[in-house]
Motif scaffolding. Structure first.
Motif, PDB file in Angstrom:
ATOM      1  N   ALA A 131       0.608  -1.218   0.096  1.00  0.00           N
ATOM      2  CA  ALA A 131      -0.060   0.089  -0.035  1.00  0.00           C
ATOM      3  C   ALA A 131       0.782   1.511   0.220  1.00  0.00           C
ATOM      4  O   ALA A 131       0.632   2.178  -0.710  1.00  0.00           O
ATOM      5  CB  ALA A 131      -0.901   0.025   1.120  1.00  0.00           C
ATOM      6  N   LEU A 132       2.043   1.185   0.742  1.00  0.00           N
ATOM      7  CA  LEU A 132       3.016   2.443   0.814  1.00  0.00           C
ATOM      8  C   LEU A 132       3.963   2.306  -0.458  1.00  0.00           C
ATOM      9  O   LEU A 132       4.648   3.408  -0.613  1.00  0.00           O
ATOM     10  CB  LEU A 132       3.665   2.375   2.217  1.00  0.00           C
ATOM     11  N   HIS A 133       4.234   1.247  -0.795  1.00  0.00           N
ATOM     12  CA  HIS A 133       5.156   0.913  -1.936  1.00  0.00           C
ATOM     13  C   HIS A 133       4.595   0.472  -3.133  1.00  0.00           C
ATOM     14  O   HIS A 133       4.869  -0.895  -3.325  1.00  0.00           O
ATOM     15  CB  HIS A 133       6.432   0.293  -1.593  1.00  0.00           C
ATOM     16  N   GLY A 134       3.922   1.081  -3.939  1.00  0.00           N
ATOM     17  CA  GLY A 134       3.202   0.674  -5.083  1.00  0.00           C
ATOM     18  C   GLY A 134       4.115  -0.159  -6.130  1.00  0.00           C
ATOM     19  O   GLY A 134       3.754  -1.249  -6.848  1.00  0.00           O
ATOM     20  N   GLU A 135       5.592   0.299  -6.271  1.00  0.00           N
ATOM     21  CA  GLU A 135       6.384  -0.509  -7.025  1.00  0.00           C
ATOM     22  C   GLU A 135       6.573  -2.069  -6.523  1.00  0.00           C
ATOM     23  O   GLU A 135       6.918  -2.973  -7.249  1.00  0.00           O
ATOM     24  CB  GLU A 135       7.790   0.104  -6.990  1.00  0.00           C
ATOM     25  N   ALA A 136       6.456  -2.313  -5.318  1.00  0.00           N
ATOM     26  CA  ALA A 136       6.273  -3.652  -4.951  1.00  0.00           C
ATOM     27  C   ALA A 136       4.832  -4.498  -5.263  1.00  0.00           C
ATOM     28  O   ALA A 136       4.940  -5.727  -5.202  1.00  0.00           O
ATOM     29  CB  ALA A 136       6.418  -3.787  -3.441  1.00  0.00           C
ATOM     30  N   ARG A 137       4.176  -3.936  -5.976  1.00  0.00           N
ATOM     31  CA  ARG A 137       2.814  -4.668  -6.387  1.00  0.00           C
ATOM     32  C   ARG A 137       3.097  -5.365  -7.634  1.00  0.00           C
ATOM     33  O   ARG A 137       3.799  -4.874  -8.375  1.00  0.00           O
ATOM     34  CB  ARG A 137       1.872  -3.486  -6.803  1.00  0.00           C
ATOM     35  N   LEU A 138       3.056  -6.589  -7.570  1.00  0.00           N
ATOM     36  CA  LEU A 138       3.407  -7.716  -8.617  1.00  0.00           C
ATOM     37  C   LEU A 138       2.128  -8.194  -9.198  1.00  0.00           C
ATOM     38  O   LEU A 138       1.221  -8.568  -8.535  1.00  0.00           O
ATOM     39  CB  LEU A 138       4.121  -8.997  -8.138  1.00  0.00           C
ATOM     40  N   SER A 139       2.381  -8.404 -10.623  1.00  0.00           N
ATOM     41  CA  SER A 139       1.354  -8.675 -11.347  1.00  0.00           C
ATOM     42  C   SER A 139       1.065 -10.070 -11.006  1.00  0.00           C
ATOM     43  O   SER A 139       2.106 -10.851 -10.549  1.00  0.00           O
ATOM     44  CB  SER A 139       1.497  -8.461 -12.911  1.00  0.00           C
ATOM     45  N   GLU A 140       0.000 -10.912 -11.556  1.00  0.00           N
ATOM     46  CA  GLU A 140      -0.002 -12.358 -11.481  1.00  0.00           C
ATOM     47  C   GLU A 140       1.178 -13.154 -12.116  1.00  0.00           C
ATOM     48  O   GLU A 140       1.769 -14.096 -11.799  1.00  0.00           O
ATOM     49  CB  GLU A 140      -1.332 -13.011 -11.958  1.00  0.00           C
ATOM     50  N   ALA A 141       1.641 -12.552 -13.316  1.00  0.00           N
ATOM     51  CA  ALA A 141       2.628 -13.308 -14.027  1.00  0.00           C
ATOM     52  C   ALA A 141       3.875 -12.856 -13.254  1.00  0.00           C
ATOM     53  O   ALA A 141       4.765 -13.851 -13.475  1.00  0.00           O
ATOM     54  CB  ALA A 141       2.314 -12.661 -15.561  1.00  0.00           C
ATOM     55  N   GLU A 142       4.110 -11.846 -12.887  1.00  0.00           N
ATOM     56  CA  GLU A 142       5.271 -11.596 -12.182  1.00  0.00           C
ATOM     57  C   GLU A 142       5.535 -12.355 -10.827  1.00  0.00           C
ATOM     58  O   GLU A 142       6.373 -13.085 -10.369  1.00  0.00           O
ATOM     59  CB  GLU A 142       5.351 -10.128 -11.779  1.00  0.00           C
ATOM     60  N   LYS A 143       4.383 -12.586 -10.198  1.00  0.00           N
ATOM     61  CA  LYS A 143       4.317 -13.406  -8.961  1.00  0.00           C
ATOM     62  C   LYS A 143       4.695 -14.913  -9.362  1.00  0.00           C
ATOM     63  O   LYS A 143       5.564 -15.629  -8.438  1.00  0.00           O
ATOM     64  CB  LYS A 143       2.880 -13.585  -8.343  1.00  0.00           C
ATOM     65  N   LYS A 144       3.993 -15.347 -10.321  1.00  0.00           N
ATOM     66  CA  LYS A 144       4.341 -16.615 -10.756  1.00  0.00           C
ATOM     67  C   LYS A 144       5.786 -16.865 -11.358  1.00  0.00           C
ATOM     68  O   LYS A 144       6.565 -17.909 -10.914  1.00  0.00           O
ATOM     69  CB  LYS A 144       3.516 -17.288 -11.907  1.00  0.00           C
ATOM     70  N   GLN A 145       6.449 -15.897 -11.923  1.00  0.00           N
ATOM     71  CA  GLN A 145       7.784 -16.068 -12.306  1.00  0.00           C
ATOM     72  C   GLN A 145       8.776 -15.778 -11.183  1.00  0.00           C
ATOM     73  O   GLN A 145       9.679 -17.033 -10.990  1.00  0.00           O
ATOM     74  CB  GLN A 145       8.142 -14.813 -13.087  1.00  0.00           C
ATOM     75  N   LEU A 146       8.315 -15.175 -10.294  1.00  0.00           N
ATOM     76  CA  LEU A 146       9.150 -15.119  -8.989  1.00  0.00           C
ATOM     77  C   LEU A 146       8.933 -16.327  -7.961  1.00  0.00           C
ATOM     78  O   LEU A 146      10.130 -16.915  -7.619  1.00  0.00           O
ATOM     79  CB  LEU A 146       8.954 -13.850  -8.245  1.00  0.00           C
ATOM     80  N   ALA A 147       7.850 -16.833  -7.828  1.00  0.00           N
ATOM     81  CA  ALA A 147       7.441 -17.960  -7.177  1.00  0.00           C
ATOM     82  C   ALA A 147       8.199 -19.366  -7.639  1.00  0.00           C
ATOM     83  O   ALA A 147       8.813 -20.073  -6.956  1.00  0.00           O
ATOM     84  CB  ALA A 147       6.081 -18.190  -6.987  1.00  0.00           C
ATOM     85  N   ASP A 148       8.053 -19.416  -9.004  1.00  0.00           N
ATOM     86  CA  ASP A 148       8.623 -20.418  -9.722  1.00  0.00           C
ATOM     87  C   ASP A 148      10.235 -20.447  -9.542  1.00  0.00           C
ATOM     88  O   ASP A 148      10.964 -21.419  -9.468  1.00  0.00           O
ATOM     89  CB  ASP A 148       8.454 -20.645 -11.195  1.00  0.00           C
ATOM     90  N   ALA A 149      10.865 -19.319  -9.832  1.00  0.00           N
ATOM     91  CA  ALA A 149      12.372 -19.099  -9.286  1.00  0.00           C
ATOM     92  C   ALA A 149      12.655 -19.406  -7.955  1.00  0.00           C
ATOM     93  O   ALA A 149      13.714 -20.276  -7.686  1.00  0.00           O
ATOM     94  CB  ALA A 149      12.715 -17.583  -9.978  1.00  0.00           C
ATOM     95  N   PHE A 150      11.926 -18.980  -6.912  1.00  0.00           N
ATOM     96  CA  PHE A 150      12.112 -19.290  -5.673  1.00  0.00           C
ATOM     97  C   PHE A 150      12.069 -20.956  -5.480  1.00  0.00           C
ATOM     98  O   PHE A 150      13.032 -21.398  -4.542  1.00  0.00           O
ATOM     99  CB  PHE A 150      11.118 -18.610  -4.784  1.00  0.00           C
ATOM    100  N   ALA A 151      10.867 -21.505  -5.954  1.00  0.00           N
ATOM    101  CA  ALA A 151      10.733 -22.863  -5.757  1.00  0.00           C
ATOM    102  C   ALA A 151      12.107 -23.362  -6.309  1.00  0.00           C
ATOM    103  O   ALA A 151      12.518 -24.555  -5.995  1.00  0.00           O
ATOM    104  CB  ALA A 151       9.585 -23.386  -6.343  1.00  0.00           C
ATOM    105  N   ALA A 152      12.507 -23.153  -7.645  1.00  0.00           N
ATOM    106  CA  ALA A 152      13.643 -23.792  -8.123  1.00  0.00           C
ATOM    107  C   ALA A 152      15.147 -23.332  -7.471  1.00  0.00           C
ATOM    108  O   ALA A 152      15.922 -24.470  -7.261  1.00  0.00           O
ATOM    109  CB  ALA A 152      13.846 -23.332  -9.519  1.00  0.00           C
TER     110      ALA A 152
END
Length: 141
Positions: free
Chosen positions: A116-137
């Motif tokens: 809410a205070l840092h709009g740049e931290a808002r991730l799209s669903e595609a970005e969340k998936k990309q980051l989550a997949d990378a973290f999982a790997a």
């Protein structure tokens, strides 16, 4: 009207006194000793945008991080975040790295109040998936 002025003065005095409490001003960024093996610069950039303020030694301290009582909360969140997972200290064990993909996928991270205070931290669903997949790997369970 006089009563409102007195109450306002008391509130202002308490706020001023809170600024004297030496908490929430430890705005340090220790050196980066080792980062995880990022699969790509894009994944690192996503993590930097959404995670690094609380989960690295590269915190960008906003102006309100020096104003009590908000400063207390900000410092606590950064200390807690670095304690859970610190992308700047991968030369040390990161017990909670394995949970990063799940917390991101379930919407627990980044925290709603932070976004809410840092709009740049808002991730799209595609970005969340990309980051989550990378973290999982990167950090298998």
């Amino acid at each position: 009207m006089k009563r409102a002025g007195i109450i306002g003065g008391v509130v202002l005095a308490v706020f001023a006194l809170l600024q004297l409490v030496p908490l929430g001003r430890n705005h340090t960024n220790p050196p980066v000793t080792q980062e995880p093996p990022w699969p790509s610069p894009e994944v690192r950039a996503l993590a930097a945008r959404a995670c690094f303020d609380c989960h690295s030694n590269e915190t960008k301290w906003p102006w309100y991080a020096s104003v009590a009582p908000v400063s207390w909360l900000v410092e606590h969140h950064v200390e807690e975040g670095r304690g859970e997972l610190n992308f700047s200290r991968f030369d040390q064990p990161q017990r909670h790295a394995k949970d990063a993909a799940e917390e991101l996928s379930e919407g627990e991270m980044p925290m709603a109040g932070y976004v809410a205070l840092h709009g740049e931290a808002r991730l799209s669903e595609a970005e969340k998936k990309q980051l989550a997949d990378a973290f999982a790997a990167m950090f298998p369970k």
